[in-house]
Design a protein around this motif. Structure first.
Motif, PDB file in Angstrom:
ATOM      1  N   LEU A  36       0.923  -1.264  -0.278  1.00  0.00           N
ATOM      2  CA  LEU A  36      -0.055   0.129  -0.160  1.00  0.00           C
ATOM      3  C   LEU A  36       0.908   1.435   0.103  1.00  0.00           C
ATOM      4  O   LEU A  36       1.784   1.285   0.871  1.00  0.00           O
ATOM      5  N   PRO A  37       0.821   2.022  -1.195  1.00  0.00           N
ATOM      6  CA  PRO A  37       1.662   3.367  -1.142  1.00  0.00           C
ATOM      7  C   PRO A  37       1.294   4.251   0.029  1.00  0.00           C
ATOM      8  O   PRO A  37       0.295   4.166   0.604  1.00  0.00           O
ATOM      9  N   LYS A  38       2.468   5.024   0.235  1.00  0.00           N
ATOM     10  CA  LYS A  38       2.053   5.981   1.509  1.00  0.00           C
ATOM     11  C   LYS A  38       1.521   7.249   0.997  1.00  0.00           C
ATOM     12  O   LYS A  38       1.302   7.478  -0.289  1.00  0.00           O
ATOM     13  N   SER A  39       0.693   7.809   2.007  1.00  0.00           N
ATOM     14  CA  SER A  39      -0.038   8.971   1.884  1.00  0.00           C
ATOM     15  C   SER A  39      -0.134   9.764   2.946  1.00  0.00           C
ATOM     16  O   SER A  39       0.300   9.117   4.111  1.00  0.00           O
ATOM     17  N   VAL A  54      -6.104   0.837 -11.927  1.00  0.00           N
ATOM     18  CA  VAL A  54      -7.067  -0.274 -11.083  1.00  0.00           C
ATOM     19  C   VAL A  54      -7.755   0.614 -10.123  1.00  0.00           C
ATOM     20  O   VAL A  54      -7.259   1.404  -9.446  1.00  0.00           O
ATOM     21  N   ARG A  55      -8.943   0.025 -10.080  1.00  0.00           N
ATOM     22  CA  ARG A  55     -10.313   0.884  -9.274  1.00  0.00           C
ATOM     23  C   ARG A  55      -9.619   0.584  -7.633  1.00  0.00           C
ATOM     24  O   ARG A  55      -8.940  -0.578  -7.382  1.00  0.00           O
ATOM     25  N   GLY A  56      -9.505   1.807  -6.906  1.00  0.00           N
ATOM     26  CA  GLY A  56      -9.357   1.725  -5.528  1.00  0.00           C
ATOM     27  C   GLY A  56      -7.864   1.732  -5.386  1.00  0.00           C
ATOM     28  O   GLY A  56      -7.460   2.109  -4.190  1.00  0.00           O
ATOM     29  N   TYR A  57      -7.064   2.008  -6.275  1.00  0.00           N
ATOM     30  CA  TYR A  57      -5.408   1.997  -6.160  1.00  0.00           C
ATOM     31  C   TYR A  57      -5.035   3.426  -6.143  1.00  0.00           C
ATOM     32  O   TYR A  57      -5.687   4.342  -7.030  1.00  0.00           O
ATOM     33  N   GLN A  58      -3.943   3.853  -5.355  1.00  0.00           N
ATOM     34  CA  GLN A  58      -3.445   5.269  -5.616  1.00  0.00           C
ATOM     35  C   GLN A  58      -2.131   5.184  -5.967  1.00  0.00           C
ATOM     36  O   GLN A  58      -1.422   4.258  -5.764  1.00  0.00           O
ATOM     37  N   TYR A  59      -1.772   6.256  -6.979  1.00  0.00           N
ATOM     38  CA  TYR A  59      -0.323   5.720  -7.685  1.00  0.00           C
ATOM     39  C   TYR A  59       0.715   6.962  -7.015  1.00  0.00           C
ATOM     40  O   TYR A  59       1.463   7.324  -7.944  1.00  0.00           O
ATOM     41  N   GLY A  60       0.559   7.553  -5.941  1.00  0.00           N
ATOM     42  CA  GLY A  60       1.494   8.474  -5.430  1.00  0.00           C
ATOM     43  C   GLY A  60       0.904   9.863  -5.579  1.00  0.00           C
ATOM     44  O   GLY A  60      -0.032  10.188  -6.229  1.00  0.00           O
ATOM     45  N   ASP A  61       1.547  10.503  -4.867  1.00  0.00           N
ATOM     46  CA  ASP A  61       1.045  11.930  -4.385  1.00  0.00           C
ATOM     47  C   ASP A  61       0.951  12.952  -5.715  1.00  0.00           C
ATOM     48  O   ASP A  61      -0.156  13.655  -6.154  1.00  0.00           O
TER      49      ASP A  61
END
Length: 262
Positions: free
Chosen positions: A87-90, A134-141
């Protein structure tokens, strides 16, 4: 309603892996699922399995992976159901979760049709384009900030790589974003995609005449993969993971030094 964390954790602990050794602690490990075109989970990649195997040996535990759509896996992790991996950081996640050191590296690449490539140097070069995610995925700030200000449009889909690449070939999107292990080059990934999609291409008709191009500059370079756990549930496991990762990296570095030169 989300399942209360304590009940979910108890349910997850029931899934003991076949390779678990008697008396070895079993640790629930939440991960994002990867699906095929029929929506069925795909096996874990060899690179990821190798990392988990090495960590199990170092920590003296057995991981019990549980695959979910990313949004659900994140919610369960924040509820305290177990470790989460990948899970990427945010900013919000860092407040809720305690992250490990980087466990592995990925690059985020842009894949286009070979007859519809475009120059890419900065995020602004995606202006006006439709990007398959991809649904629900985040790719960085940087990507998420550009998405929120509608620099480009995203077409969210299930995590099936074949489905997203098919949509690309049918011109439903201008590009697909794709994480790959950092040692791979753009040309390596193109060859992998050709092999992966070869059985699917005959069903695409005229769209199959175009191939795939991976734009030469990654959208994000060396984005890290981490383990994380709810801050209220960390009993020291993140520190133990960090120490184990350091030992694994040292062994790998020592092995590289001992190899004879080519």
């Amino acid at each position: 309603m989300p399942i209360p964390g304590i009940l979910l954790a108890a349910a997850l602990w029931c899934g003991v892996p076949a390779h678990a050794v008697a008396g070895t602690p079993v640790v629930p490990l939440l991960m994002g699922d990867t699906l095929d075109e029929q929506g069925k989970p795909k096996p874990m990649t060899a690179i990821k399995r190798k990392l988990l195997d090495a960590l199990e040996q170092e920590l003296g535990v057995t991981f019990a992976p549980h695959m979910y759509p990313w949004a659900r896996a994140e919610r369960y992790a924040i509820d305290g159901a177990g470790l989460i991996f990948g899970l990427p950081k945010s900013a919000d996640r860092l407040r809720a979760l305690h992250y490990s050191d980087i466990a592995a590296y990925n690059n985020l690449w842009l894949v286009t049709r070979s007859d519809a490539t475009f120059a890419f140097n900065t995020i602004d070069d995606l202006r006006g384009k439709t990007i398959g995610t991809v649904r629900g995925y985040q790719y960085g700030d940087e990507f998420e900030q550009a998405r929120s200000r509608k620099l480009f449009r995203t077409e969210e889909d299930i995590s099936s790589r074949g489905t997203r690449l098919t949509r690309l070939m049918l011109k439903r999107v201008d590009a697909v974003v794709m994480f790959q292990p950092s040692p791979q080059t753009a040309r390596d990934i193109e060859a992998e995609l050709r092999d992966f999609m070869a059985p699917r291409m005959p069903g695409l008709g005229a769209a199959a005449n175009a191939g795939f191009s991976v734009l030469p500059k990654p959208l994000a370079t060396d984005s890290g993969l981490f383990f994380a756990i709810a801050r209220s549930k960390d009993d020291g496991i993140i520190d133990r993971i960090n120490a184990a990762l350091a030992r694994i990296r040292k062994r790998e570095e020592d092995a590289r030094r001992q190899r004879p030169p080519n």
